[in-house]
Design a protein around this motif. Sequence first.
Motif, PDB file in Angstrom:
ATOM      1  N   ALA A 130       0.763  -1.006  -0.061  1.00  0.00           N
ATOM      2  CA  ALA A 130       0.000  -0.054  -0.017  1.00  0.00           C
ATOM      3  C   ALA A 130       0.897   1.291   0.015  1.00  0.00           C
ATOM      4  N   GLY A 131       2.112   1.268   0.710  1.00  0.00           N
ATOM      5  CA  GLY A 131       2.937   2.425   1.056  1.00  0.00           C
ATOM      6  C   GLY A 131       3.517   2.769  -0.554  1.00  0.00           C
ATOM      7  N   ILE A 132       4.107   1.743  -1.103  1.00  0.00           N
ATOM      8  CA  ILE A 132       4.508   1.750  -2.413  1.00  0.00           C
ATOM      9  C   ILE A 132       3.768   2.388  -3.379  1.00  0.00           C
ATOM     10  N   LEU A 133       2.516   2.234  -3.473  1.00  0.00           N
ATOM     11  CA  LEU A 133       1.556   2.443  -4.298  1.00  0.00           C
ATOM     12  C   LEU A 133       1.109   3.936  -4.029  1.00  0.00           C
ATOM     13  N   GLU A 134       0.688   4.283  -2.796  1.00  0.00           N
ATOM     14  CA  GLU A 134       0.511   5.466  -2.374  1.00  0.00           C
ATOM     15  C   GLU A 134       1.533   6.528  -2.527  1.00  0.00           C
ATOM     16  N   ILE A 135       2.887   6.151  -2.076  1.00  0.00           N
ATOM     17  CA  ILE A 135       3.994   7.155  -2.072  1.00  0.00           C
ATOM     18  C   ILE A 135       4.271   7.257  -3.512  1.00  0.00           C
ATOM     19  N   GLY A 136       4.203   6.018  -4.320  1.00  0.00           N
ATOM     20  CA  GLY A 136       4.805   6.006  -5.778  1.00  0.00           C
ATOM     21  C   GLY A 136       3.801   7.076  -6.506  1.00  0.00           C
ATOM     22  N   GLY A 137       2.492   6.674  -6.381  1.00  0.00           N
ATOM     23  CA  GLY A 137       1.623   7.480  -7.114  1.00  0.00           C
ATOM     24  C   GLY A 137       1.385   9.058  -6.967  1.00  0.00           C
ATOM     25  N   GLY A 138       1.519   9.279  -5.740  1.00  0.00           N
ATOM     26  CA  GLY A 138       1.703  10.786  -5.166  1.00  0.00           C
ATOM     27  C   GLY A 138       3.123  11.348  -5.896  1.00  0.00           C
ATOM     28  N   TRP A 139       4.062  10.628  -5.706  1.00  0.00           N
ATOM     29  CA  TRP A 139       5.261  11.224  -6.042  1.00  0.00           C
ATOM     30  C   TRP A 139       5.400  11.469  -7.853  1.00  0.00           C
ATOM     31  N   LEU A 140       4.737  10.440  -8.346  1.00  0.00           N
ATOM     32  CA  LEU A 140       4.604  10.894  -9.899  1.00  0.00           C
ATOM     33  C   LEU A 140       3.796  12.015 -10.083  1.00  0.00           C
ATOM     34  N   VAL A 141       2.571  12.166  -9.275  1.00  0.00           N
ATOM     35  CA  VAL A 141       1.711  13.610  -9.687  1.00  0.00           C
ATOM     36  C   VAL A 141       2.707  14.715  -9.156  1.00  0.00           C
ATOM     37  N   TRP A 142       3.373  14.403  -7.982  1.00  0.00           N
ATOM     38  CA  TRP A 142       4.259  15.642  -7.524  1.00  0.00           C
ATOM     39  C   TRP A 142       5.040  16.086  -8.637  1.00  0.00           C
ATOM     40  N   GLN A 143       5.936  14.850  -9.037  1.00  0.00           N
ATOM     41  CA  GLN A 143       6.857  15.354 -10.203  1.00  0.00           C
ATOM     42  C   GLN A 143       6.446  15.886 -11.414  1.00  0.00           C
ATOM     43  N   THR A 144       5.255  15.708 -11.834  1.00  0.00           N
ATOM     44  CA  THR A 144       4.517  16.342 -13.041  1.00  0.00           C
ATOM     45  C   THR A 144       4.189  17.895 -12.732  1.00  0.00           C
ATOM     46  N   ILE A 145       3.815  18.177 -11.468  1.00  0.00           N
ATOM     47  CA  ILE A 145       3.518  19.292 -10.833  1.00  0.00           C
ATOM     48  C   ILE A 145       4.630  20.333 -10.566  1.00  0.00           C
ATOM     49  N   LYS A 146       5.314  19.940  -9.710  1.00  0.00           N
ATOM     50  CA  LYS A 146       6.558  20.659  -9.129  1.00  0.00           C
ATOM     51  C   LYS A 146       7.810  20.559 -10.149  1.00  0.00           C
ATOM     52  N   LYS A 147       8.144  19.292 -10.724  1.00  0.00           N
ATOM     53  CA  LYS A 147       9.561  19.236 -11.511  1.00  0.00           C
ATOM     54  C   LYS A 147       9.281  19.295 -13.071  1.00  0.00           C
ATOM     55  N   LYS A 148       7.888  19.592 -13.272  1.00  0.00           N
ATOM     56  CA  LYS A 148       7.590  19.747 -14.897  1.00  0.00           C
ATOM     57  C   LYS A 148       7.645  18.402 -15.800  1.00  0.00           C
ATOM     58  N   LYS A 149       7.554  17.189 -15.099  1.00  0.00           N
ATOM     59  CA  LYS A 149       7.712  16.103 -15.877  1.00  0.00           C
ATOM     60  C   LYS A 149       6.330  15.850 -16.694  1.00  0.00           C
ATOM     61  N   PRO A 150       6.472  15.009 -17.785  1.00  0.00           N
ATOM     62  CA  PRO A 150       5.340  15.038 -18.810  1.00  0.00           C
ATOM     63  C   PRO A 150       3.858  14.669 -18.001  1.00  0.00           C
ATOM     64  N   TRP A 151       3.074  14.991 -18.771  1.00  0.00           N
ATOM     65  CA  TRP A 151       1.612  14.855 -18.310  1.00  0.00           C
ATOM     66  C   TRP A 151       1.391  13.486 -17.844  1.00  0.00           C
ATOM     67  N   TRP A 152       1.748  12.543 -18.768  1.00  0.00           N
ATOM     68  CA  TRP A 152       1.659  11.088 -18.470  1.00  0.00           C
ATOM     69  C   TRP A 152       2.027  10.564 -17.039  1.00  0.00           C
ATOM     70  N   TRP A 153       3.233  11.283 -16.403  1.00  0.00           N
ATOM     71  CA  TRP A 153       3.611  10.880 -15.215  1.00  0.00           C
ATOM     72  C   TRP A 153       2.388  10.785 -14.245  1.00  0.00           C
ATOM     73  N   ALA A 154       1.859  12.035 -14.383  1.00  0.00           N
ATOM     74  CA  ALA A 154       0.456  12.167 -13.383  1.00  0.00           C
ATOM     75  C   ALA A 154      -0.689  11.308 -13.662  1.00  0.00           C
ATOM     76  N   PHE A 155      -0.830  11.029 -14.825  1.00  0.00           N
ATOM     77  CA  PHE A 155      -1.788  10.224 -15.439  1.00  0.00           C
ATOM     78  C   PHE A 155      -1.619   8.648 -14.580  1.00  0.00           C
ATOM     79  N   PHE A 156      -0.564   8.027 -14.838  1.00  0.00           N
ATOM     80  CA  PHE A 156       0.016   6.797 -14.199  1.00  0.00           C
ATOM     81  C   PHE A 156      -0.103   6.937 -12.746  1.00  0.00           C
ATOM     82  N   GLY A 157       0.294   8.175 -12.239  1.00  0.00           N
ATOM     83  CA  GLY A 157       0.306   8.452 -10.817  1.00  0.00           C
ATOM     84  C   GLY A 157      -1.180   8.002 -10.131  1.00  0.00           C
TER      85      GLY A 157
END
Length: 123
Positions: free
Chosen positions: A21-48
């Motif tokens: 559960a932790g890997i999924l929650e933290i990993g998903g949240g991290w992907l969204v964070w990277q998209t918003i804060k670090k300007k990663k591609p939109w699909w990172w947030a989608f998969f997050g």
Amino acid sequence: SYSIMNEALQVFVTILIFLFAGILEIGGGWLVWQTIKKKKPWWWAFFGCLILVGYGFVPTLQQKDFSRIYAVYGGFFIGLSFLWGYIFDKVIPDRWDLIGSAIAIVGVCIIMFVPRQEEVELP
């Protein structure tokens, strides 16, 4: 002997589910964070977001009641968050982070694993 093995297996499975559960929650949240804060591609947030939806189902694999499971998971989440930050963001937790995490883990283990008398549900 069988009872002790069964209890040990239950503890092991419970901890594995928390880790998953932790890997999924933290990993998903991290992907969204990277998209918003670090300007990663939109699909990172989608998969997050997809990963976060999957995370929502994982706690249902646990055997105890909802409130206790989520309270205990919160303690595991603290430690896993620092570990994730260390591995993926190269942020080194300080001693207070580590002490706080250890206290949280000890606390949630007390909540989860200390034997109780039979629980009574409210009508």
